[in-house]
Enzyme design. Structure first.
Site, PDB file in Angstrom:
ATOM      1  N   LYS A 583       0.791  -1.222   0.000  1.00 25.36           N
ATOM      2  CA  LYS A 583       0.000   0.000   0.000  1.00 25.36           C
ATOM      3  C   LYS A 583       0.825   1.275   0.000  1.00 25.36           C
ATOM      4  O   LYS A 583       0.305   2.353  -0.214  1.00 25.36           O
ATOM      5  CB  LYS A 583      -0.883   0.039   1.256  1.00 25.36           C
ATOM      6  CG  LYS A 583      -1.950  -1.002   1.292  1.00 25.36           C
ATOM      7  CD  LYS A 583      -2.731  -0.931   2.570  1.00 25.36           C
ATOM      8  CE  LYS A 583      -2.064  -1.658   3.709  1.00 25.36           C
ATOM      9  NZ  LYS A 583      -1.986  -3.113   3.585  1.00 25.36           N
ATOM     10  N   ASP A 682      -2.891   1.389   9.244  1.00 23.77           N
ATOM     11  CA  ASP A 682      -3.140   0.521   8.101  1.00 23.77           C
ATOM     12  C   ASP A 682      -4.533   0.804   7.524  1.00 23.77           C
ATOM     13  O   ASP A 682      -4.723   0.929   6.311  1.00 23.77           O
ATOM     14  CB  ASP A 682      -3.013  -0.924   8.598  1.00 23.77           C
ATOM     15  CG  ASP A 682      -3.260  -1.923   7.496  1.00 23.77           C
ATOM     16  OD1 ASP A 682      -2.537  -1.837   6.480  1.00 23.77           O
ATOM     17  OD2 ASP A 682      -4.170  -2.754   7.632  1.00 23.77           O
ATOM     18  N   LYS A 686      -5.679   2.512   3.851  1.00 22.54           N
ATOM     19  CA  LYS A 686      -6.647   1.903   2.938  1.00 22.54           C
ATOM     20  C   LYS A 686      -7.776   2.886   2.616  1.00 22.54           C
ATOM     21  O   LYS A 686      -8.220   2.978   1.478  1.00 22.54           O
ATOM     22  CB  LYS A 686      -7.211   0.621   3.548  1.00 22.54           C
ATOM     23  CG  LYS A 686      -6.201  -0.515   3.550  1.00 22.54           C
ATOM     24  CD  LYS A 686      -6.760  -1.714   4.285  1.00 22.54           C
ATOM     25  CE  LYS A 686      -5.756  -2.853   4.314  1.00 22.54           C
ATOM     26  NZ  LYS A 686      -6.115  -3.878   5.290  1.00 22.54           N
ATOM     27  N   GLY A 801      -5.531 -12.584   4.695  1.00 20.71           N
ATOM     28  CA  GLY A 801      -5.038 -13.949   4.481  1.00 20.71           C
ATOM     29  C   GLY A 801      -4.146 -13.979   3.268  1.00 20.71           C
ATOM     30  O   GLY A 801      -4.419 -13.321   2.253  1.00 20.71           O
TER      31      GLY A 801
END
Ligand code: ADP
Ligand code: ASP
Ligand code: MG
Length: 820
Positions: A583, A682, A686, A801
């Protein structure tokens, strides 16, 4: 009298006694079904090169020439011993000895005078074909009784242009016809060599045995000339440069001429003309694989659906340009320029002149550059003195590539497709020329781009069989590993179903890096990385990746490193697409975010980062689609951290938050330092990305992050210390949970963007809220837009995941492959 057939065997088909036997077998079979024929042979594979080396060493006064001479001799003697019947062997060996004695005298002469003229070199080279034709004729006799050795110097007459002699067809044709009238036999003829009127030995240019076959075939009016070599026919490109080249079953003389003129070594360029004139087809066959159909060269052009017939290239060239104001509108400049070059016998391979007439550029072989320069300077001395014409500009280390095909004449859009393919792969075109026959488009590129250019054009024009993407992977943590596993598991399926070959050509982790431009074996990438002792250095990795200069290159960044994202600009500039879950690049300054997109667009490459938000969930792609359909995004509400989602979904009665976090960490659900999840950064990143993707030029400072825990809690020197701190807040967090539950609510860490402002905060939501019912690592995004005003569009699913994240990266790689 007409000989039905000429068969020519190249050096590759005669490289070992075994191969020679095989070639004789092919001759025998042809002979059994054809009454009259001639066989033309090259020197045994590698012999001409060896002879040139011997002559060069001798001329430099280096004694080593003797060693090479004896090696050559013993190779031929050994071949004789293996190929010639015992009773004939003494005679053949004696004749051979005589020839070697003659060769040895010539070479000793070169050594003594310390000089080897073109004329002497022709004589030296002639021995290669003389040895081979003699030995093969004798070896063939037990199978073909009328086989006889024929030295082409007795029949093919040329001028005295040593090294590249021009054939005197009048005399040659008469000689050939006469010989065959007088000798009802099957000659084994020396290819490549001929003689002048003064009976000096000449040669027809390297690779010239093909030409010999064509000269003889045309003089005799045979019905076919077969060229037996080591590939299944003329291929769509040089198979040494293009992995997916395939055989062209039929092509026209003109196509073959263009292909060979521009470097397709399989046929010596002048070969086509005599056959073409006499309408004799040429058949290219593989002596290693006689059952393959081969390529038939006749009046029928290639019938490729691909629009072009093939691609060929000359790998070493120089480009010279002449320019100056004094050239505009002045007649005769080109005539003088090319006249001066022709006087020096310099062959011009390609010419290009702009319509402004301000400059002319042309390509020649590098060995002619000095002579060409001098000739031009002499011719235009006056204009140069008066500064009307500038001095010659020379560019070295170039290659010319030609795209050839009769179909091109009838079709538009070929150049567009061609140059788009080159441009998209960052290949700079130095000069372009298209013949008015429209049979070929040729262009000049840097030598280092030659193979890449052939590969991308081949891919662009030939539908099959396969396309290749070259992947450089950084990061072999959970995501990188999962990606490698997926590629390994599915690569066969993708190759079969999508005709796409994914090659991993570079791999790096934080310690090491390894490169395999041919593609790595994915089963043991770990050991190849370990065994390779190249230490990882981000800039070196990027330089190497760019230096590999492979077509359809993709950089898969499976790290979260900012040091790497800082290189994205340079990577895109080198026409390498990027796919990444990292990111950092998209959550830096808006300026940088914009710049990356502009670079990618300008270079025609892709920057794909679908896995930046929501792992494998189609969040970013949905936003893009909404915008494309004219929608406007008004508000985004989301749970964007799989880790935090998991924590709050599991934070129920009796659960202690610090213990829950420690369990989550042990299960690999958190970052190595769980503070990176809990500090909200984080999620903020996003959200920032989603806002930007929605068209809002947001900066990080526009997002307010409310931390789950007080700042004090984060102030720890180590992770264990942080856990100690956290324990002190367990009670406070538990109270928040109980308060929420009392109101029928649950705690959720929610990111919201509306009216140019972003917030990230812990909120309590009631049952009716779409975020109430979540489980596991679910992410959820609710997008309110002009079209989705009443009820927001909701995307929900597992949002963390390694497998789902790498799956997205994998899908992005495949989508890039499909766009080639
Ligand atoms: P020979 O020894 O039979 O004369 P050459 O080595 O001269 O054979 O020519 C055959 C070689 O030409 C092939 O092995 C191949 O590497 C090369 N080649 C270059 N371009 C092409 C092409 N377009 N199609 C087939 N072969 C090509
Ligand atoms: N033996 C010569 C060469 O190597 C001619 C040929 O093979 O066609 O160039
Ligand atoms: Mg050849």
């Amino acid at each position: 009298m007409s000989y039905a057939k000429v068969l020519k065997f190249g050096g590759s088909s005669l490289a070992t006694p075994e191969r020679i036997k095989n070639s004789i077998e092919i001759v025998k079979q042809a002979h059994d079904s054809t009454q009259q024929m001639a066989v033309v042979v090259s020197a045994f594979g590698g012999v001409t090169d060896a002879l040139i080396l011997i002559a060069r060493l001798a001329s430099l006064g280096k004694n080593e020439y003797q060693k090479h001479f004896y090696e050559l001799k013993s190779r031929h003697v050994a071949a004789c011993k293996e190929l010639i019947l015992q009773k004939k062997a003494p005679y053949v060996l004696e004749e051979l000895e005589k020839m070697f004695h003659e060769l040895s005298s010539v070479i000793d002469g070169i050594f003594l005078v310390g000089e080897c003229s073109e004329k002497t070199l022709d004589l030296v080279m002639s021995f290669g074909e003389r040895f081979s034709a003699f030995i093969i004729s004798e070896a063939a006799i037990p199978f073909i009784q009328d086989a006889v050795f024929l030295d082409a110097r007795n029949i093919i007459k040329t001028d005295r242009h040593f090294g590249h002699a021009q054939v005197d067809f009048e005399k040659t044709n008469k000689n050939i016809q006469k010989w065959f009238q007088e000798n009802p036999k099957m000659p084994v003829v020396t290819g490549f060599i001929a003689s002048s009127n003064e009976n000096e030995t000449t040669t027809l240019g390297r690779g010239g045995s093909d030409y010999t076959a064509s000269i003889i075939g045309a003089a005799l009016g045979v019905y076919i000339i077969e060229i037996w070599t080591d590939v299944d026919g003329v291929m769509t490109a040089d198979p040494r440069k293009e992995e997916y080249a395939f055989v062209i079953p039929e092509m026209s003389y003109r196509e073959a001429m263009e292909m060979s003129h521009f470097g397709a070594k399989i046929i010596h360029p002048p070969t086509i003309a005599p056959a073409f004139e006499k309408k004799i087809p040429l058949l290219i066959k593989n002596s290693f694989h006689p059952s393959a159909e081969g390529t038939l060269i006749s009046f029928t052009s290639s019938n490729n659906e691909a629009l072009i017939c093939g691609i060929s290239s000359i790998d070493s060239l120089a480009l010279l340009s002449l320019q100056g104001s004094g050239m505009v509108g002045v007649c005769g400049i080109a005539k003088r320029l090319f006249g001066a070059l022709s006087e020096k016998e310099i062959n011009v391979i390609l010419i290009s002149q702009g319509s402004s007439e301000h400059s002319i550029c042309f390509a020649i072989l590098p060995e002619f550059v000095e002579n060409a320069k001098k000739a031009i300077q002499k011719e235009f001395a006056l204009e140069m003195q008066a500064h009307l014409i500038d001095d010659v500009v020379i560019e070295n280390d170039l290659s010319v590539i030609a795209v050839v095909g009769e179909n091109m004449r009838k079709t538009t859009g070929i150049s567009g497709k061609l140059f788009a393919a080159l441009g998209n792969n960052g290949i700079n075109v130095v000069a372009i020329a298209q013949g008015s026959s429209e049979l070929n488009i040729s262009f000049v590129v840097k030598k280092q781009d030659e193979v890449k250019a052939i590969n991308v054009i081949h891919e662009a024009f030939f539908l099959s069989p396969k396309k290749t993407v070259h992947v450089f992977l950084a990061g072999t943590g959970l995501i990188g590993k999962a990606l490698l596993q997926q590629i390994e598991r599915f690569s066969e399926k993708i190759q079969n179903e999508q005709q796409l070959n994914i090659k991993i050509v570079g791999i790096a982790n934080s310690l090491q890096m390894a490169f395999h431009p041919q593609g790595m074996n994915l089963k043991d990438w770990e050991s190849s990385l370990k065994e390779n002792h190249e230490h990882m250095n981000v800039r070196h990795f990027v330089d190497r990746m760019i230096g590999c200069n492979l077509p359809n290159s993709i950089f898969a960044d499976c790290t979260s490193s900012e040091e790497i994202t800082l290189q994205y600009g340079d990577i895109l500039k080198a026409n390498i697409s990027i796919v990444t879950p990292n990111k950092k690049a998209n959550s830096g300054s808006y300026d940088d975010y914009k710049k990356l997109r502009n670079t990618a667009q300008k270079k025609g490459v892709k920057f794909l980062y679908g896995a930046n938000v929501g792992a494998g969930l189609p969040i970013i792609s949905t936003i893009h689609e909404m915008l494309r359909s004219g929608d406007k995004i008004v508000k985004i509400e989301a749970i964007l951290s799989g880790t935090l989602s998991f924590l709050f979904n599991s934070f129920t009665e009796g659960v202690v938050f610090s213990e829950l976090l420690s369990k989550a960490q042990a299960n690999g659900f958190t970052e190595p330092d769980p503070r990176d999840d809990l500090n909200g950064m984080d999620v903020a990143r996003k959200l920032l990305i989603l806002a930007r993707e929605s068209g809002y030029p947001l900066e990080m400072k526009d997002i307010t992050v409310q931390k789950i825990l007080p700042e004090k809690c984060f102030e720890a020197h180590s992770v264990p210390e942080f856990y100690e701190n956290l324990k002190k807040f367990d009670e406070e967090l538990n109270k928040k949970r109980i308060d929420a539950e009392r109101d029928g609510k649950v705690l959720r860490y929610i990111a919201t963007f509306e009216k140019n402002i972003g917030t990230v905060s812990l909120q309590a939501v009631r049952k009716e809220h779409p975020f109430y019912n979540l489980s596991g690592t679910d992410n959820i995004v609710a997008i309110t837009s002009e079209f989705y005003k009443e009820n927001p569009l909701v995307i929900k699913g597992q949002g963390a995941g390694a497998e789902v994240t790498s799956g997205k990266v994998f899908a992005d790689i495949i989508s890039l492959g499909q766009k080639i």
